[in-house]
Design a protein around this motif. Structure first.
Motif, PDB file in Angstrom:
ATOM      1  N   UNK A  50      63.260  35.225  60.979  1.00  0.00           N
ATOM      2  CA  UNK A  50      62.051  34.950  61.763  1.00  0.00           C
ATOM      3  C   UNK A  50      61.386  33.685  61.245  1.00  0.00           C
ATOM      4  N   UNK A  51      60.796  32.923  62.151  1.00  0.00           N
ATOM      5  CA  UNK A  51      60.102  31.686  61.777  1.00  0.00           C
ATOM      6  C   UNK A  51      58.823  31.563  62.585  1.00  0.00           C
ATOM      7  N   UNK A  52      57.868  30.856  62.028  1.00  0.00           N
ATOM      8  CA  UNK A  52      56.654  30.544  62.770  1.00  0.00           C
ATOM      9  C   UNK A  52      56.927  29.352  63.686  1.00  0.00           C
ATOM     10  N   UNK A  53      56.142  29.257  64.741  1.00  0.00           N
ATOM     11  CA  UNK A  53      56.246  28.138  65.671  1.00  0.00           C
ATOM     12  C   UNK A  53      55.197  27.109  65.283  1.00  0.00           C
ATOM     13  N   UNK A  54      55.645  25.936  64.842  1.00  0.00           N
ATOM     14  CA  UNK A  54      54.729  24.860  64.451  1.00  0.00           C
ATOM     15  C   UNK A  54      54.417  24.001  65.672  1.00  0.00           C
ATOM     16  N   UNK A  55      53.129  23.816  65.941  1.00  0.00           N
ATOM     17  CA  UNK A  55      52.705  23.118  67.151  1.00  0.00           C
ATOM     18  C   UNK A  55      51.647  22.070  66.815  1.00  0.00           C
ATOM     19  N   UNK A  56      51.775  20.892  67.410  1.00  0.00           N
ATOM     20  CA  UNK A  56      50.738  19.863  67.334  1.00  0.00           C
ATOM     21  C   UNK A  56      49.959  19.894  68.647  1.00  0.00           C
ATOM     22  N   UNK A  57      48.649  19.994  68.540  1.00  0.00           N
ATOM     23  CA  UNK A  57      47.781  20.029  69.720  1.00  0.00           C
ATOM     24  C   UNK A  57      46.938  18.758  69.795  1.00  0.00           C
ATOM     25  N   UNK A  58      46.825  18.185  70.987  1.00  0.00           N
ATOM     26  CA  UNK A  58      45.925  17.059  71.231  1.00  0.00           C
ATOM     27  C   UNK A  58      44.779  17.588  72.081  1.00  0.00           C
ATOM     28  N   UNK A 117      56.436  16.483  62.887  1.00  0.00           N
ATOM     29  CA  UNK A 117      57.135  15.209  62.809  1.00  0.00           C
ATOM     30  C   UNK A 117      56.479  14.145  63.675  1.00  0.00           C
ATOM     31  N   UNK A 118      56.915  12.893  63.467  1.00  0.00           N
ATOM     32  CA  UNK A 118      56.420  11.774  64.277  1.00  0.00           C
ATOM     33  C   UNK A 118      56.755  11.989  65.750  1.00  0.00           C
ATOM     34  N   UNK A 119      57.944  12.523  66.015  1.00  0.00           N
ATOM     35  CA  UNK A 119      58.355  12.740  67.407  1.00  0.00           C
ATOM     36  C   UNK A 119      57.453  13.763  68.082  1.00  0.00           C
ATOM     37  N   UNK A 120      57.041  14.787  67.345  1.00  0.00           N
ATOM     38  CA  UNK A 120      56.120  15.768  67.905  1.00  0.00           C
ATOM     39  C   UNK A 120      54.799  15.113  68.285  1.00  0.00           C
ATOM     40  N   UNK A 174      45.437  13.790  57.360  1.00  0.00           N
ATOM     41  CA  UNK A 174      46.313  12.838  56.679  1.00  0.00           C
ATOM     42  C   UNK A 174      47.783  13.229  56.689  1.00  0.00           C
ATOM     43  N   UNK A 175      48.193  14.072  57.601  1.00  0.00           N
ATOM     44  CA  UNK A 175      49.596  14.489  57.656  1.00  0.00           C
ATOM     45  C   UNK A 175      50.486  13.284  57.992  1.00  0.00           C
ATOM     46  N   UNK A 176      51.667  13.273  57.418  1.00  0.00           N
ATOM     47  CA  UNK A 176      52.606  12.170  57.634  1.00  0.00           C
ATOM     48  C   UNK A 176      52.999  11.981  59.082  1.00  0.00           C
ATOM     49  N   UNK A 177      52.890  13.051  59.883  1.00  0.00           N
ATOM     50  CA  UNK A 177      53.221  12.936  61.311  1.00  0.00           C
ATOM     51  C   UNK A 177      52.274  11.981  62.020  1.00  0.00           C
ATOM     52  N   UNK A 178      51.086  11.742  61.430  1.00  0.00           N
ATOM     53  CA  UNK A 178      50.100  10.848  62.035  1.00  0.00           C
ATOM     54  C   UNK A 178      49.954   9.529  61.286  1.00  0.00           C
ATOM     55  N   UNK A 179      50.308   9.520  59.987  1.00  0.00           N
ATOM     56  CA  UNK A 179      49.988   8.357  59.144  1.00  0.00           C
ATOM     57  C   UNK A 179      51.170   7.431  58.872  1.00  0.00           C
ATOM     58  N   UNK A 180      52.378   7.812  59.303  1.00  0.00           N
ATOM     59  CA  UNK A 180      53.532   6.946  59.048  1.00  0.00           C
ATOM     60  C   UNK A 180      53.393   5.635  59.823  1.00  0.00           C
ATOM     61  N   UNK A 181      54.133   4.646  59.407  1.00  0.00           N
ATOM     62  CA  UNK A 181      54.080   3.337  60.056  1.00  0.00           C
ATOM     63  C   UNK A 181      54.441   3.440  61.536  1.00  0.00           C
ATOM     64  N   UNK A 182      55.466   4.231  61.836  1.00  0.00           N
ATOM     65  CA  UNK A 182      55.919   4.391  63.224  1.00  0.00           C
ATOM     66  C   UNK A 182      54.856   5.081  64.075  1.00  0.00           C
ATOM     67  N   UNK A 190      41.157  12.660  52.800  1.00  0.00           N
ATOM     68  CA  UNK A 190      41.815  13.884  52.351  1.00  0.00           C
ATOM     69  C   UNK A 190      40.784  14.894  51.857  1.00  0.00           C
ATOM     70  N   UNK A 191      40.931  16.143  52.260  1.00  0.00           N
ATOM     71  CA  UNK A 191      40.036  17.197  51.824  1.00  0.00           C
ATOM     72  C   UNK A 191      38.703  17.254  52.552  1.00  0.00           C
ATOM     73  N   UNK A 192      38.529  16.405  53.575  1.00  0.00           N
ATOM     74  CA  UNK A 192      37.269  16.375  54.305  1.00  0.00           C
ATOM     75  C   UNK A 192      37.495  16.784  55.754  1.00  0.00           C
ATOM     76  N   UNK A 193      37.848  18.043  55.952  1.00  0.00           N
ATOM     77  CA  UNK A 193      38.168  18.517  57.298  1.00  0.00           C
ATOM     78  C   UNK A 193      36.950  18.485  58.216  1.00  0.00           C
ATOM     79  N   UNK A 194      35.736  18.518  57.628  1.00  0.00           N
ATOM     80  CA  UNK A 194      34.530  18.500  58.454  1.00  0.00           C
ATOM     81  C   UNK A 194      34.373  17.190  59.214  1.00  0.00           C
ATOM     82  N   UNK A 195      35.073  16.133  58.752  1.00  0.00           N
ATOM     83  CA  UNK A 195      34.973  14.829  59.416  1.00  0.00           C
ATOM     84  C   UNK A 195      35.801  14.778  60.692  1.00  0.00           C
ATOM     85  N   UNK A 196      36.610  15.807  60.906  1.00  0.00           N
ATOM     86  CA  UNK A 196      37.456  15.856  62.106  1.00  0.00           C
ATOM     87  C   UNK A 196      36.858  16.852  63.095  1.00  0.00           C
ATOM     88  N   UNK A 197      36.242  16.366  64.177  1.00  0.00           N
ATOM     89  CA  UNK A 197      35.603  17.279  65.136  1.00  0.00           C
ATOM     90  C   UNK A 197      36.581  18.219  65.829  1.00  0.00           C
TER      91      UNK A 197
END
Length: 235
Positions: free
Chosen positions: A1-9, A31-34, A58-66, A83-90
Motif C-alpha cells: 500500500x502507498x499514499x497518493x502524493x498530490x500537488x495542488x494549485x 517532482x518538477x513534472x508534477x 521550499x520543496x525542490x519541486x518548486x525551487x529547482x532551476x527547471x 524555510x520553517x515559516x509556513x504562515x507566510x504561505x496563504x
C-alpha cells in the motif's frame, strides 16, 4: 500500500483548486513534472489568462532551476517562503481545510498505517483489499476536488463561482509563452550535425521525423554553434 502524493494549485482569493497532479504509480515523490502538470491545468481552467503570483514552500519541486524557469514564464511573480515559516504561505490554510474535508473518506485516514495507542496495528480496522488501486485513487481525488470546488460557502457562493469572476488586470497570456509552456521539448546533440538537425516527434505508436537546415552552416552557422556549445561535444 502507498499514499497518493498530490500537488495542488489553489487560487487563494476564491479557495478554488485550479490545478492538481499526482505522483506516478509506485512513486511517493513530488517532482518538477508534477508542478508543471498542475500549473498547466490551472492555466487552462483559468481561461489561459494572467497568473499573478505563485507562492510555495521550499520543496525542490518548486525551487529547482527547471521549475523556476517554468514558473517565471507562467506567473508575473514567483515567491518562495522562508524555510520553517509556513504562515507566510496563504495557501497553507487552504490545504489544511481541504484535508479536513476528507475526514469522511475512510481510505484517506493516515492513522490506518500506524499503530494505535495500545500498540494495535490498523486501529481503524480497514480491509487493505478494499482500498482503491492507483487509477481508482486518481478518480476519487478528482471527485473530491470537484466536491470542494462546488460546495457552497457561508455566503452561498461556491469557489468555482467566485473563481469565474476575474480581476480587471487579467489578460490572455502571450501566445509565444503559451506555446513554450505547453510544447513538447526535445533535446538533441548538434555537436556532430552537418548542416541539419533531426527531430523526432512521437504520438502514440506513430513517429514523425522533422529535419531543419542550419542557416549558413559552412560559415557563420558553424561558428555560432561552436561558440554556443563552448567548442565541446554533447551539446
Amino acid at each position: 500500500t502507498m499514499k497518493l502524493y498530490v500537488i495542488l494549485i489553489t487560487d487563494v482569493s476564491s479557495r478554488f483548486i485550479a490545478g492538481w497532479s499526482a505522483s506516478p504509480m509506485g512513486s511517493h515523490k513530488e517532482t518538477e513534472q508534477m508542478t508543471k502538470d498542475a500549473v498547466k491545468m490551472a492555466i487552462e481552467r483559468g481561461g489561459n489568462q494572467t497568473m499573478f503570483e505563485f507562492v510555495s514552500d521550499n520543496h525542490g519541486a518548486f525551487t529547482s532551476k527547471e521549475s523556476k524557469s517554468f514558473l517565471n514564464l507562467a506567473f508575473n511573480k514567483v515567491r518562495i517562503i522562508e524555510a520553517g515559516n509556513s504562515q507566510a504561505n496563504p495557501a497553507e490554510t487552504q490545504f489544511r481545510l481541504f484535508k479536513r474535508s476528507l475526514k469522511d473518506i475512510k481510505n484517506f485516514l493516515s492513522t490506518s498505517w500506524g499503530t494505535g495507542i495500545e500498540g494495535m496495528a490498523n486501529p481503524d480496522h480497514l480491509d487493505i483489499d478494499e482500498l482503491p488501486n492507483y487509477q481508482d485513487a486518481l478518480i476519487q481525488m478528482h471527485e473530491l476536488i470537484t466536491r470542494w470546488n462546488t460546495t457552497k460557502l457561508r455566503d452561498t457562493v461556491t469557489p468555482a463561482e467566485r473563481f469565474a469572476i476575474k480581476h480587471n488586470d487579467c489578460k490572455p497570456l502571450v501566445p509565444v509563452v503559451m506555446r513554450y509552456l505547453f510544447a513538447k521539448h526535445t533535446k538533441v546533440d548538434v555537436s556532430y550535425m552537418r548542416g541539419y538537425v533531426n527531430l523526432h516527434r512521437s504520438k502514440g505508436y506513430d513517429t514523425e521525423l522533422f529535419q531543419f537546415e542550419i542557416p549558413q552552416f559552412g560559415g557563420a552557422g558553424t561558428e555560432m554553434i561552436a561558440r554556443a556549445t563552448g567548442y565541446t561535444t554533447g551539446a
